[in-house]
Design a protein around this motif. Structure first.
Motif, short mmCIF file in Angstrom:
data_model
loop_
_atom_site.label_atom_id
_atom_site.label_comp_id
_atom_site.label_asym_id
_atom_site.label_seq_id
_atom_site.Cartn_x
_atom_site.Cartn_y
_atom_site.Cartn_z
N SER A 39 12.20 19.06 -63.65
CA SER A 39 11.89 17.92 -64.21
C SER A 39 13.05 17.28 -65.09
CB SER A 39 10.98 18.27 -65.44
OG SER A 39 11.50 18.92 -66.64
N ASN A 40 12.92 16.08 -65.65
CA ASN A 40 14.21 15.39 -66.21
C ASN A 40 14.45 16.22 -67.47
OD1 ASN A 40 14.69 13.44 -64.41
ND2 ASN A 40 12.91 12.17 -65.26
N ARG A 41 13.77 17.06 -67.92
CA ARG A 41 14.15 17.99 -69.13
C ARG A 41 15.48 18.70 -68.82
NH1 ARG A 41 8.62 18.67 -69.65
NH2 ARG A 41 8.72 20.55 -68.57
N ASP A 42 15.63 18.91 -67.30
CA ASP A 42 16.84 19.79 -66.77
C ASP A 42 17.81 18.85 -66.29
OD1 ASP A 42 15.33 22.21 -66.87
OD2 ASP A 42 13.85 21.11 -65.41
N ALA A 43 17.89 17.53 -66.78
CA ALA A 43 19.05 16.59 -66.32
C ALA A 43 20.03 16.97 -66.67
CB ALA A 43 18.69 15.18 -66.77
N LYS A 44 20.56 17.25 -67.85
CA LYS A 44 21.65 17.89 -68.65
C LYS A 44 22.14 18.96 -67.67
CE LYS A 44 24.22 19.53 -72.57
NZ LYS A 44 24.22 19.65 -74.11
N ALA A 45 21.36 20.11 -67.59
CA ALA A 45 21.86 21.27 -66.81
C ALA A 45 22.07 20.92 -65.20
CB ALA A 45 20.68 22.05 -67.07
N ALA A 46 21.46 19.99 -64.72
CA ALA A 46 21.78 19.51 -63.20
C ALA A 46 23.23 18.88 -63.17
CB ALA A 46 20.53 18.72 -62.75
N ALA A 47 23.34 18.24 -64.27
CA ALA A 47 24.64 17.35 -64.18
C ALA A 47 25.63 18.32 -64.20
CB ALA A 47 24.66 16.31 -65.34
N GLN A 48 25.68 19.41 -65.24
CA GLN A 48 26.43 20.22 -65.22
C GLN A 48 26.88 21.25 -63.88
OE1 GLN A 48 24.92 22.21 -68.84
NE2 GLN A 48 26.30 20.98 -70.16
N HIS A 49 25.45 21.39 -63.35
CA HIS A 49 25.63 22.32 -62.05
C HIS A 49 26.50 21.22 -61.28
CE1 HIS A 49 24.56 24.01 -58.43
NE2 HIS A 49 23.98 22.73 -58.04
N VAL B 9 20.11 17.41 -57.69
CA VAL B 9 20.82 18.65 -57.92
C VAL B 9 21.48 18.72 -56.45
CG1 VAL B 9 20.22 21.30 -58.07
CG2 VAL B 9 18.90 19.34 -59.35
N LEU B 10 22.79 19.32 -56.83
CA LEU B 10 23.52 19.60 -55.49
C LEU B 10 23.27 20.98 -54.95
CD1 LEU B 10 25.93 18.84 -53.70
CD2 LEU B 10 27.34 19.79 -55.27
N PHE B 11 22.93 20.84 -53.55
CA PHE B 11 22.52 22.14 -52.91
C PHE B 11 23.82 22.38 -52.03
CE2 PHE B 11 18.93 24.08 -50.15
CZ PHE B 11 19.77 25.23 -49.95
N PRO B 12 24.55 23.51 -52.70
CA PRO B 12 26.13 23.56 -52.13
C PRO B 12 25.90 23.87 -50.66
CG PRO B 12 25.75 24.54 -54.48
CD PRO B 12 24.58 24.01 -53.90
N GLU B 13 25.07 24.76 -50.29
CA GLU B 13 25.10 25.17 -48.73
C GLU B 13 24.68 24.25 -47.90
OE1 GLU B 13 23.24 28.90 -46.46
OE2 GLU B 13 21.94 28.30 -48.14
N LEU B 14 24.11 23.02 -48.36
CA LEU B 14 23.74 21.98 -47.34
C LEU B 14 24.51 20.66 -47.77
CD1 LEU B 14 19.62 22.29 -47.21
CD2 LEU B 14 21.39 23.37 -45.76
N MET B 15 25.20 20.82 -48.92
CA MET B 15 26.17 19.66 -48.96
C MET B 15 25.48 18.48 -49.45
SD MET B 15 29.62 20.59 -46.99
CE MET B 15 30.66 19.20 -47.53
N ALA B 16 24.36 18.54 -49.95
CA ALA B 16 23.73 17.14 -50.17
C ALA B 16 22.87 17.22 -51.60
CB ALA B 16 22.77 17.09 -49.02
N LEU B 17 22.46 16.08 -52.14
CA LEU B 17 21.57 16.10 -53.33
C LEU B 17 20.24 15.86 -53.05
CD1 LEU B 17 24.11 13.58 -55.05
CD2 LEU B 17 23.58 15.61 -55.98
#
Length: 364
Positions: A279-289, A238-246
């Motif tokens: 969890s990996n159930r959130d993989a699609k939402a994380a990719a979209q984010h 998951v990209l943490f925008p404020e910290l510019m890292a996954l």
């Protein structure tokens, strides 16, 4: 058509995850995997009209040589013109341009690079993008000049894909400086199969760039080497925008367990907390984010004129992110909760103007 695009490099089975996040005229897709050609054709038949590349990824299974810089699918009957076959296959399914089927280019193998360039020069076809799956060792001070010399003779677009384990740009301190030099000194050069370096490349003048949706698509593992990993990932990056890292979604959930997590207001999230991808159930939402945030950065970047202004803007963002780490760690009362990733630190220190040849300057 490809100029300044931020492309999303995605496996054919996950195109649907991010298709709706793309910005028409600013982004596009690079489809990988064995079903790339079939998926590209399906997308065109469904009415997808934006930039589309299909990556045959032969570099994952074979080494380029001076005699055979271009490869074909394993087990197929040998053909006399693997480059021509690959170009024909990709354009036939509606690809915007065709990536050459280049084998993996080992560090220092100038003859193989020269052979790949020579065939593209002979073709003089603007629809061909010279794919350059180079070992990260090419970016070392003693080799990068030779790489720049060879690539400078190639017409049209060239797409570097960095090879190595985990994060190739962390292989040695001057790797990032070497990449910046190639992008600055070889017109038409792009960076594909990258992590956030794709965005740094755009800021540094890359013709276009590609962000890998999954870790496997953010670098090239040298053929024959087992893939190294930091362990089984039971949650998405998951990209943490404020910290510019996954960070793994599970890590974010743990770090913010005792406090409120930052809320993301990107196009995909609305107002979703960053600790809600456990969890990996959130993989699609994380990719979209991740895709939505990166494309919003790209939109901001393109409000600036190409050149030093964009490079300074990116460097200042990286510095600001580095400075945020101790503040976020203090807020969650975990001194080592989040650690600055080496690549981010090096982007923050990289000179706005890439050093000229033979300076010996490094990124640190």
């Amino acid at each position: 058509m490809l100029a300044e695009r931020l492309l999303i490099h995605v496996d054919a089975t996950r195109v649907g995850w991010v298709r709706d996040q793309l910005n028409t005229g600013r982004s596009g897709l690079v489809i990988g995997g064995p079903k790339a050609l079939r998926k590209a054709l399906d997308l065109r038949e469904e009415g997808y009209e934006d930039v589309l590349l299909a990556d045959p990824a032969f570099y994952e299974v074979g080494i380029a040589t001076a005699d055979l810089p271009y490869l074909q699918r394993t087990g197929e009957f040998p053909v006399t013109d693997p480059l021509g076959q690959a170009v024909q296959e990709q354009l036939a399914v509606g690809a915007t341009a065709a990536l050459t089927p280049t084998g993996y280019l080992r560090a220092g193998d100038t003859a193989a690079v020269r052979a790949a360039v020579r065939e593209v020069v002979v073709r003089q076809d603007p629809r061909i993008v010279l794919a350059l799956p180079i070992d990260a060792g090419w970016l070392q001070i003693d080799l990068v000049d030779s790489l720049i010399d060879e690539l400078s003779t190639a017409p049209g677009s060239k797409a570097i894909m960095l090879g190595g384990q985990l994060d190739p740009l962390a292989s040695f301190p001057d790797a990032l400086t070497g990449l910046a030099r190639v992008l600055a000194q070889v017109p038409g050069t792009a960076l594909l199969r990258a992590d956030l370096a794709a965005f740094g490349a755009l800021a540094g003048g890359a013709a276009f760039a590609g962000y890998g949706l999954s870790g496997r698509l953010r670098h090239v593992v040298p053929p024959g080497e087992p893939t190294k990993s930091s362990g089984f990932a039971d949650s998405p990056s998951v990209l943490f925008p404020e910290l510019m890292a996954l960070f793994l979604g599970k890590t974010l959930a743990r770090r913010f367990a005792a406090t409120h997590a930052p809320v993301c207001e990107c196009k995909a999230c609305g107002q979703r907390p960053l600790d809600s991808f456990p969890s990996n159930r959130d993989a699609k939402a994380a990719a979209q984010h991740n895709t939505s945030v990166l494309l919003s950065w790209q939109q901001t970047l393109q409000t600036l004129p190409p050149g030093p202004d964009r490079q300074r803007w990116w460097q200042e963002r990286c510095r600001a992110a580095v400075n945020r780490y101790p503040l976020v760690n203090a807020a969650i009362q975990q001194p080592n909760g989040f650690r600055v990733q080496p690549q981010l630190l090096r982007w923050s220190l990289l000179n706005a103007t890439a050093p000229s040849r033979s300076t010996g300057a490094g990124a640190d």
